[in-house]
Motif scaffolding. Structure first.
Motif, PDB file in Angstrom:
ATOM      1  N   GLU A  85      -5.838  -4.201  -2.873  1.00  0.00           N
ATOM      2  CA  GLU A  85      -6.609  -5.279  -2.254  1.00  0.00           C
ATOM      3  C   GLU A  85      -8.108  -5.012  -2.350  1.00  0.00           C
ATOM      4  OE1 GLU A  85      -5.089  -6.904   1.312  1.00  0.00           O
ATOM      5  OE2 GLU A  85      -3.198  -5.835   1.156  1.00  0.00           O
ATOM      6  N   GLN A 130      -8.778  -0.838  -0.111  1.00  0.00           N
ATOM      7  CA  GLN A 130      -9.078  -2.115   0.518  1.00  0.00           C
ATOM      8  C   GLN A 130     -10.504  -2.236   1.068  1.00  0.00           C
ATOM      9  OE1 GLN A 130      -5.753  -3.007   2.759  1.00  0.00           O
ATOM     10  NE2 GLN A 130      -6.567  -4.788   3.797  1.00  0.00           N
ATOM     11  N   SER A 152       0.838  -1.210   0.000  1.00  0.00           N
ATOM     12  CA  SER A 152       0.000   0.000   0.000  1.00  0.00           C
ATOM     13  C   SER A 152       0.863   1.247   0.000  1.00  0.00           C
ATOM     14  CB  SER A 152      -0.908   0.023   1.212  1.00  0.00           C
ATOM     15  OG  SER A 152      -1.743  -1.084   1.215  1.00  0.00           O
TER      16      SER A 152
HETATM   17 MG   LIG Z   1      -2.312  -2.483   2.306  1.00  0.00          MG
END
Ligand SMILES: [Mg+2]
Ligand SMILES: Nc1ncnc2c1ncn2[C@@H]1O[C@H](COP(=O)(O)OP(=O)(O)OP(=O)(O)O)[C@@H](O)[C@H]1O
Lengths: 327, 309, 361
Positions: free
Chosen positions: A183, A100, A50
């Motif tokens: 994600e 995410q 990330s």
């Molecule tokens: Mg992450």
């Protein structure tokens, strides 16, 4: 083919200054992304996936974070050297991102329409009415039923999967060159995961968008990605095309990851393999291969020095003492 | 929505009932009475007074009589101010206190959020440290210290402001300044700290990251995406803040000689003027309950996630 | 084959780096010490505690002794006799001027009185030891030492704060953990009661209670009970929440499966794990006790003479603040500094013990 590289990340470093010490969340990451390509970034939780992508967008929370070095060349310009106005013209327009957790990523206090329209108005210069029509179209593309009605609802009136569809519609509404999907399915039900991935795949192909797909399971990227980067403790340990990575994994970590993917074609009664141990805490890491405590093939040199990155072919690299000169 | 309001309204009644009942018996059980302080009255006059105020009846009977009166919005006569009813006393004082309280709360809210937002945007810079130190000071200094010190400096030494009084006196609106500052100080400080904290938290939230990732200007991000979510906790604080301000105004009215219900309250507590104390307690409780009520509804209107079915 | 010594020593990690074993408390202490304002607050609070509670052992003057010749003396490092004499002589000059210039014959009497006082004082100033006293913070309207009065006032205020905090914590812990642990109707009853108390204008209730006391009764005791009785609400809610969230956690299940009884689970497992938050709330509540007590004393409903709390002193000081500002400023500033320090300490403790706290502000 080699010339349509649209994003080139070179030796990117992003550090966090924490009370406990310096956390090198991303420490010298390099990769290229070609037009229309889908690149998978795989790694365990905390490996810096990330942060790498937030750094590309210059969205690292600062303090405590900062970009400590490197280049991110997008269509010929270094994003890291741009003015604030310059980077804002790219965000949401040329490069967009979905995150995410769709439950927390939409503003709970604003209608979906408000949130979608503001991006379209900002980057495409449409008036509100035209922007709303465009937004409705995007929602329809993203598979939201009755989009004209739902667009005036609030996020809490949508399920998790639906919200992620909204996020995708929003991210693609300006037809960006690159979509970074961090994600996108982790927080969703298994049945919905496949649909969302399919949606990303389909829309990006239709719009010619390159995708960076972040995930911690190799299983997810298997069917979708053209090339793959495997990250461990803030660095890319292996890189190659999807075929190369799956048919000929070199780094012991990649090998472990592949062994731990459940296979449908090989019915097995054995328990699924998992790499022993925990990913390391990357604060104040010494100079060594951070994987050695968990590595079955660790040698003495692994404990004292980070391995040189070995070039095994065109865009195929591995960072392990088993390869290159060390061998 | 209207169903919710009605239900909420009905739930208030038992609370009020309990408050009135409790304070009625609490006060009656206390030794000494409104007439015990005065020089010994001849027994027959005493008996007369007792009869006049029905204090010779059994307690329970007095209670029901009182409740009956209260239901008809009659709070009875004052024992001290012989020719005034409690309704008169409170009726005159109530607007004064409500005006003082709302102005103080309004100022606290306005200044508090401005300071809180500024300091969140300048996080860990000198402006932030300065504002937050002032805020801790505001929370630490009690009103009865702030009030007299302001009075000492601005009224007695510099002679810029009148020492006391209320609107009607010659100094007019100038009389409002010191009472409002004194009263709002801790709430201003608390709101500033709260809005700073909540703003910082929201600025780190996922949906604000999304807004930034869209390419919005930071000023637009703050205005459109941060402020509303960050201000919601402040709305929930308004209930307790209002009740604190109401209590605080007891001291402030005392210091600046303001003819509000706080002053009446203290006076009647010192005089054991039962009916006035009771009336005051009822009025205060209604104010508090109404304030919390309004806050609940406001919250529901501001947060789309809450729906009143 | 690799030969990796894995975790044979708990203090080193897999990279053979030395890892300091840290307990929750040691960690919190480290964070607290890094917070400069909290450390400053801690020192100030400590100094106040030592001075106020050690006052009897320290060379302070009596806080009750009145001295008519030393009434309303301003703060000074000079002996009291000299200060008083200076003031009388100033007054004499003023009076003489008034009499000669504006012909105020009516002031003659005052002048002679003052001249007599000057003569008397001059006679005593070198012989009587009381005129050798130094009032660095001045005196009050009965000629009592402001320094001593402020210190003893602090003793009472801090005492009430301490006892009040402890009582409130105790009631709050007991009722909160009972409600949280037992649930059901017990929890319901306590919850309802707490709700009711919350909707009372509670300082007003205390005012009513205080005003009901027969005059001259020993009000300190009643005062702190009155305040503590209504201040346990927040603590009990917080403890209840903690207990409920911990009740179903694994370690409690484990203890229960090993046959631990309810009492043991509450006292050995649940409460120690809620201690952090109890400490935070108690520290933050401490200053509000002092404020509430002073608030009542200020209204004349608190501590009664000859005792005095900071609130009493401030309210006395207000009476003559135009002419004798030190009588207001000395107790007001002392009290404010203490509350300021206490608040910084409380904030620091919260940040140290509960770094993820959402109620930070
Ligand atoms: Mg992450
Ligand atoms: N805002 C932040 N402050 C401090 N540390 C951070 C912050 N964001 C990330 N980190 C640290 O950076 C490291 C890399 O985090 P990152 O979020 O990139 O991991 P990830 O690979 O995306 O993991 P996941 O699969 O859990 O999302 C982690 O050790 C994390 O603790």
């Amino acid at each position: 083919m080699t010339d349509d590289v649209i994003l080139q990340v070179k030796d990117l470093k992003a550090y966090f200054k924490l009370d406990e010490g310096l956390l090198k969340a991303v420490d010298g990451v390099s990769f290229d992304l070609r037009k229309g390509e889908t690149l998978g970034i795989v790694g365990e939780s905390g490996s810096g996936k990330s942060v790498t992508n937030l750094a590309i967008m210059r969205l690292i929370p600062s303090p405590p974070g900062h970009i400590a070095g490197g280049e991110v060349v997008f269509m010929g310009d270094d994003i890291l050297k741009m003015s604030d106005d310059g980077i804002r013209k790219i965000r949401g327009n040329k490069i967009s991102m979905i995150f995410q957790d769709p439950m927390t990523c939409l503003n709970p206090f604003l209608k979906i329409s408000t949130q979608m329209i503001e991006t379209i108005v900002l980057h495409q210069g449409l008036d509100k009415k035209a922007a709303k029509e465009k937004a409705v179209d995007m929602l329809k593309l993203a598979g939201i039923p009755a989009p004209e009605k739902r667009i005036d609802q609030y996020p809490h009136q949508f399920s998790g999967g639906m919200r992620q569809r909204v996020m995708i519609a929003m991210a693609l509404s300006c037809e960006p060159e690159i979509l970074i999907a961090d994600e996108p399915t982790t927080a969703l039900d298994v049945t919905i995961q496949a649909q969302i991935l399919e949606l990303i795949n389909e829309l990006s192909e239709r719009l010619g968008t390159a995708v960076i797909l972040i995930t911690h399971s190799l299983g997810v990227v298997a069917g979708m990605c053209d090339s793959i980067c495997v990250m461990y403790a803030g660095r890319i340990v292996e890189r190659g095309t999807a075929d190369e990575i799956f048919s000929d994994p070199r780094h012991p970590y990649t090998q472990g990851l592949i062994k731990s993917v459940p296979r449908l074609d090989k019915v097995s009664t054995q328990r699924l393999y998992s790499i022993p141990g925990q990913p390391p805490n990357v604060i104040n890491l010494p100079d060594c291969c951070p994987f050695f405590p968990r590595c079955e093939r660790a040698m003495d040199v692994c404990k004292t020095k980070y391995p040189k990155v070995a070039e095994l072919g065109d865009k195929r690299t591995v960072a392990c003492w088993l390869y290159g000169e060390g061998k | 929505m209207s169903r919710f309001i009605v239900r909420r309204f009905l739930s208030v009644i038992p609370t009020l009932f309990i408050i009135v009942t409790l304070s009625f018996f609490l006060i009656r059980l206390a030794p000494g009475g409104p007439f015990s302080g005065e020089k010994k009255l001849p027994p027959e006059i005493m008996a007369n007074i007792m009869r006049k105020y029905h204090m010779d009846e059994p307690l329970v009977k007095q209670y029901f009589r009182y409740m009956g009166d209260v239901l008809q919005f009659d709070l009875g006569p004052s024992y001290r101010y012989k020719d005034q009813t409690v309704n008169d006393l409170i009726g005159n004082a109530f607007p004064v206190s409500v005006m003082l309280g709302t102005m103080a709360l309004g100022t606290a809210l306005l200044l508090g959020t401005i300071v809180g937002i500024t300091s969140a945007l300048k996080q860990n810079k000198w402006q932030d440290y300065a504002a937050m130190s002032v805020a801790v000071l505001g929370i630490s200094v009690p009103a009865f210290v702030v009030g007299p010190i302001l009075m000492l400096i601005f009224a007695l030494k510099l002679k810029w402001l009148p020492t006391s009084g209320w609107l009607s006196s010659r100094a007019g609106a100038l009389t409002l300044i010191m009472p409002i500052i004194t009263l709002m100080m801790p709430y201003f400080a608390y709101i500033a700290r709260m809005s700073r904290g909540s703003l910082i938290e929201v600025m780190r939230s996922d949906y604000v990251r999304t807004a930034r990732a869209k390419g919005l200007k930071e000023s637009v991000v703050i205005r459109k995406h941060v402020l509303k979510g960050a201000m919601l906790p402040i709305v929930t604080y308004l209930g307790p803040a209002f009740s604190g301000i109401i209590t605080g105004s007891v001291v402030v009215e005392q210091i600046f000689v303001i003819p509000g219900i706080g002053r009446i309250f203290v006076q009647s507590a010192l005089n054991r003027d039962y009916t006035v104390i009771m009336g005051d307690v009822i009025v205060y409780s209604i104010i508090l309950i109404a304030a919390n009520f309004v806050v609940d509804i406001l919250y529901g209107l501001l947060d789309p996630r809450i729906s009143y079915k | 084959m690799p030969s990796i010594d894995k975790n044979n020593d708990r203090a080193t990690n897999e990279f053979n780096q030395y890892v300091k074993p840290v307990s929750l408390w040691a960690d919190a202490w480290k964070r607290l010490r890094r917070n400069k304002m909290a450390v400053l607050g801690m020192w100030i609070v400590a100094i106040y505690m030592v001075v106020t509670f050690g006052a009897a052992l320290l060379p302070f003057k009596s806080y009750t002794e009145q001295e008519m010749l030393h009434i309303n003396l301003p703060p000074s490092f000079k002996p009291a006799g000299v200060v008083a004499l200076g003031r009388l002589e100033e007054r004499k000059v003023e009076l003489e001027a008034a009499i000669t210039r504006s012909g105020r014959a009516d002031l003659k009497q005052d002048l002679t009185r003052i001249e007599n006082e000057i003569i008397q004082l001059k006679g005593e100033v070198d012989t009587d030891p009381k005129h050798k006293r130094v009032y660095i913070l001045g005196t009050d309207y009965l000629g009592r030492d402001m320094l001593a009065r402020t210190i003893y006032g602090g003793q009472i205020s801090i005492m009430i704060g301490l006892i009040g905090t402890l009582t409130a914590a105790m009631i709050g812990i007991v009722l909160g953990s009972l409600g949280g642990y037992l649930g059901g109707w017990v929890d319901n009853l306590i919850g309802r009661f707490v709700d009711l108390m919350y909707s009372l204008p509670y300082m007003l209730v205390v005012i009513i209670i205080m005003s009901m006391l027969p005059t001259g009764s020993n009000s300190i005791f009643v005062l702190y009970i009155a305040i503590a009785m209504i201040s346990w609400l927040t603590i009990s809610r917080v403890v209840r929440g903690q207990i409920i969230s911990l009740k179903n956690s694994e370690f409690v299940e484990a203890a229960r499966s090993m046959g631990a009884g309810s009492g043991r689970i509450i006292f050995r497992h649940l409460l120690p794990n809620s201690l952090g938050i109890i400490i935070i709330y108690s520290t933050l509540q401490f200053p509000s006790f002092i404020m509430n007590e002073s608030f009542l004393s200020f209204l004349g409903l608190g501590v009664s003479a000859p005792r005095a709390s900071w609130g009493t002193l401030v309210s006395e000081g207000v009476q003559g603040m135009q002419l004798y500002p030190w009588r207001l400023l000395v107790p007001a500033v002392s009290m404010t500094v203490f509350l300021f320090a206490m608040n910084f300490l409380g904030d620091g403790l919260r940040d140290a013990l509960d770094p993820q706290s959402k109620n930070r502000n």
